[in-house]
Write an enzyme that holds these catalytic residues in place. Structure first.
Site: not given
Lengths: 344, 344, 344, 344
Positions: C175, C131, C133, C13, C129
């Site tokens: 997620r 996120d 993470d 992404g 990332t």
């Protein structure tokens, strides 16, 4: 001239600039004329249920840049079942010694204001519609902020679309008029702009998306929430949500589903929703709202009731409420066609 | 109708929206009419020195959100000494087969365009002034962006002023007209707004600052670069800079020095300068600039030369260049006085 | 040392900062060492399908502030069926004379990079990332931008919530880890933050919302897309969308439905989605991405393959790819509990 | 454990995030432990002059996003002439029943806190320096916001520079350390970054600017206010301002004058000044400030006085005040050199 006591209320959906109107009314009224102000809580509800408080100069400090409305808002109306109509409004006004009202709101609010005025309530209206669809004024505050936010969103989504070679659909506000879609679409360089005023077949929209993709770019489609596709077989989304409402009637998601099916290009939808109506107003909206506020105070001060303030060119003028609420301002077809030259 | 070859130029100071005009002209011209475009580099200089290149559709991609001008700009004019006047312009146009010009610029540029047109050069003007001081149009692009940036600066400076109980002075653009100061000042809730159109004594400004401080707030003063104080003895700043220019004639610094001396309140000045004219245009300016661009193309396409595009209310119209450059648009005294109610 | 030819790819992404990494690698490589660069188009796909072009210094001009990735991205991997594995990658590299690869991507991309390295492909990884993470690095670029965008959205939504006395739910990315929710929730002053790491009953969340409403404020709830409610009977939303996917599995909409049912407070959900990953990176992300880029170039230059760059405190270090991809970084329960003190 | 009464103060220059620290301290203290809080007005001045008020939970509502400090600040210190030293501080604390202090401030403030602690005052420090030049912590809040604002300014100025082919100089904060210049310069893609830690000859800077211009781009130079040029003959600016202070000692203006003289390129300077320290903090700074606030409360709650909170990697830790104030954190030469590869 004796000092007055004036009630203020904001009704309907919130909109950036409401607080700047309130500030404008109160600052001019306290500084120039020594008037006193009361805040009616939750729109017309405050008059129906007698929820009214003094509104001090201290409370309006620094308010021009603050989103939302410090008076709260609701969709309750005085003519609703058991709400007492004009009689109740007059009663509540009398109880608090209110000489006049300033009602800030959209089409519904202004219609109520007109009806109350016809029944003898001294009221001045300030138009508010983030969709900019009121014919009586060139522009309404809140619209510029919404367009700016939608444009920034388009700028952001475009880079993702280009990186993934995806088609990006953005759903913006505009139930009956496509002004936000039109302006944000032009500003963001959209490859298609879908407005309620111009029904189109999904095939036409898919053509534009495909042309864009053929030039090596990621298609970006802006759709107003009130757009209705024309004819053809729809790819619907079905289902109901947790509230039992039809699910994803969201036209943005429908557009994405149809465009993906018709073009084969991976397509994603983003629905801006409440992001467009919250937060700090743009400078343009703060100025317009402040001017509307001081102009509304002037009308009240001159006992020129039954009027609404409005922008005409660069001037703030007064328009009879009766006239003001008669007509919505749709995007003219030729203006959409002018924009459509840039599609695809 | 046969296809045309059209030259575009941007002259004078840069301004957010120039690229959106260029994009509007070229997109409509290539898509609807198959016209061809050439970019004249560095304003009129490109015609004087023959610095002209093909302007392809590819080059205007994604341009509406980009600040500055991809054509470059300069203050060179064809009527400057040894620059050859209309004859040279026609010569260069002939060499490149240019049928017409679109000249995007301010008062000076439009005056040159008018003179060239009177000598037979087919030219259409697009007005550009970040100061918004052109009487022939309700608004010019770039102005909204400048006001937005100045307003955000005021929002930021206010918190510092409040924390330190300092008076903050912000100097904004506006050599002959105070529109940026007026709008940013209203939007930012300034306690005094100083514009070129309304000379004031420093003592009056100091009074407003003191009143604000007496209410426990930090005074915020917006001053347009062209403001001139009235009478009284000035606390000047003196000196010359490294270029031999008088130093800090900056009215903002003068205002700070005078206010500090008169009120005893610690005072700081911030000069926004070039921050106001660079960077991505606001959505409002992108839409207005795009509309100006497509309207200018229409005028060229119809061979309606000697005209300038302009905003009147919500319509884009044409105005003869002769008329357009006759008059600047000052802030009317009553509009400043309306704002002044909120001072102090 | 002889000059190298290095391939760059971005996979997975998109994420703000990818272009700044590319710029960092290329600028340092061309200026300090005279290395040459090739852009692999569409992530690993470019190596599988031989879609590779020269990447010139001109192309990276002004890239640090640009969102997305100029190289494009995809989710195609060399170990996918029929994609040829390491052999194909080496073949394509040989055809273009590539001495090494810089692979910029998330967990999946880095795992592929590790496998390729184990099969002899000279590759250096750059972690990506949004996120945040990845256990091997303190922070990844893109995260700060996402948190900033989510925080601005919360600031906007709060004013609407307060005006209408509604509960506002914001669904953000995350997620498997709730870092964006945690940071944006703290920054925005959320009344509840729901993360994948801490399952909760809707009743608990409704309690916080009710407490907030009881203090006269509009509850604001931030929920990470990967949050799973604990036990209890869910109010689900049902349905499938136009692609046949389950509809509104969106946890945000579920949260809104449940909170409205349990508290009786009108509740609205906004899903930020792609808005969080597009557009210009924050200054923080630009700096981190640039540092990652120049550090990755150093590793390649020193032939220190099989490594990934990472942030540790204020230093950029190298970590073996094998180690880097072993572990995700969850929000520690005590850190969430620290934030939870501020809930309700 | 019995409930405490804790005094809070903010001293020195204001900085985005101060209010978020205050909110963090008070929210955790009232919710978890039932402690009570008092706001000391105007930094140490409030203890010297006994200007102290109750700080209620209501006052800290919505504070994390607000710039400045609601407690006010000053540069008055208890050890100043006639200010009474530790004795006066203890006296005032006793009068209000204060069990402990949280002092939020820079190097000077923390040194005072250390001295007071050595004389028996129970105090915990929270570091604040927008310049990020404190060795004891990886990052301080406010820094990220300042870098973001400076980066946005650079983005804006770049388009003006490119349009006019001018060299743009931006002066940013950083009296003793060049962190803001370094980070904003990297993020904005500057062609030269001048920091206090690395003296340079104007000729060197001019070389970079000329190289940039030779590639057809407009040079952009970032200079920290504390930069000192090396040797050579300076083009000074001379003069005194209205306060009798030497005029335009401003290094930015000096840089512009010297670069224009040495390169012949028209050069403009913008001094960001107070814009960098006002206004709403970035999400990063809000999170860091909130964490510093709750961690400081923990230290007070555990009676662990004489400590300062600090960021190490991703953890918030405690550092003895004695150690914390010993050392400033300069930009290491190798880090500047890493950035310098991208110059010119």
């Amino acid at each position: 001239m004796r000092s007055m006591r004036i009630g203020l209320l904001t009704a309907g959906g919130d909109c950036p600039g409401l607080n700047a109107v309130i500030r404008g009314v109160v600052l001019k009224g306290t500084r120039l004329h020594d008037h006193e102000f009361m805040g009616v809580r939750g729109g017309w509800r405050g008059l129906v249920e007698d929820d009214i408080e003094l509104l001090t100069r201290h409370q309006i400090r620094g308010l021009s840049k603050q989103g939302g409305t410090i008076l709260g808002t609701s969709r309750v109306g005085p003519y609703g079942e058991g709400n007492g109509g004009a009689a109740r409004v007059k009663e509540t006004m009398a109880r608090h010694g209110l000489d006049a009202l300033v009602a800030i709101g959209g089409d519904g609010t202004l219609t109520v204001a007109r009806m109350l005025h016809e029944e003898g309530v001294p009221v001045v209206g300030v138009p508010k519609t983030i969709d900019n669809d009121l014919a009586a004024t060139d522009v309404t505050f809140g619209f510029d902020t919404a367009v700016q936010i939608a444009t920034e969103a388009i700028d952001r989504l475009r880079t993702t679309g280009d990186s993934h070679q995806r088609c990006m659909v953005v759903e913006v506000m505009g139930r009956h008029a496509g002004w936000i879609a039109l302006h944000a679409g032009i500003a963001g360089g959209a490859h298609a702009i879908l407005v309620p005023e111009v029904p189109l077949r999904w095939e036409q929209v898919a053509d534009w998306a495909q042309q864009t993709a053929d030039r090596g770019r990621a298609p970006l489609v802006v759709v107003a929430e009130g757009f209705t596709p024309e004819g053809g077989e729809e790819v619907t989304t079905g289902g109901v949500d947790g509230f039992g409402r039809p699910l994803l009637g969201g036209i943005g998601v429908q557009a994405a589903a149809n465009l993906q099916e018709l073009t084969g290009i991976e397509t994603r939808c983003t629905t801006l929703g409440h992001l467009q109506r919250g937060g700090s107003p743009s400078a343009y909206d703060r100025v317009l709202a402040t001017r509307f506020g001081t102009a509304a105070l002037d009308a009240v001060h001159e006992h020129d009731y039954g009027q609404m303030v409005a922008l005409r060119g660069t001037e703030v003028v007064r328009v009879p409420l009766a006239e003001a609420t008669m007509q919505t301002k749709a995007v003219p077809r030729e203006q959409w066609e002018e924009a459509a030259i840039l599609f695809g």
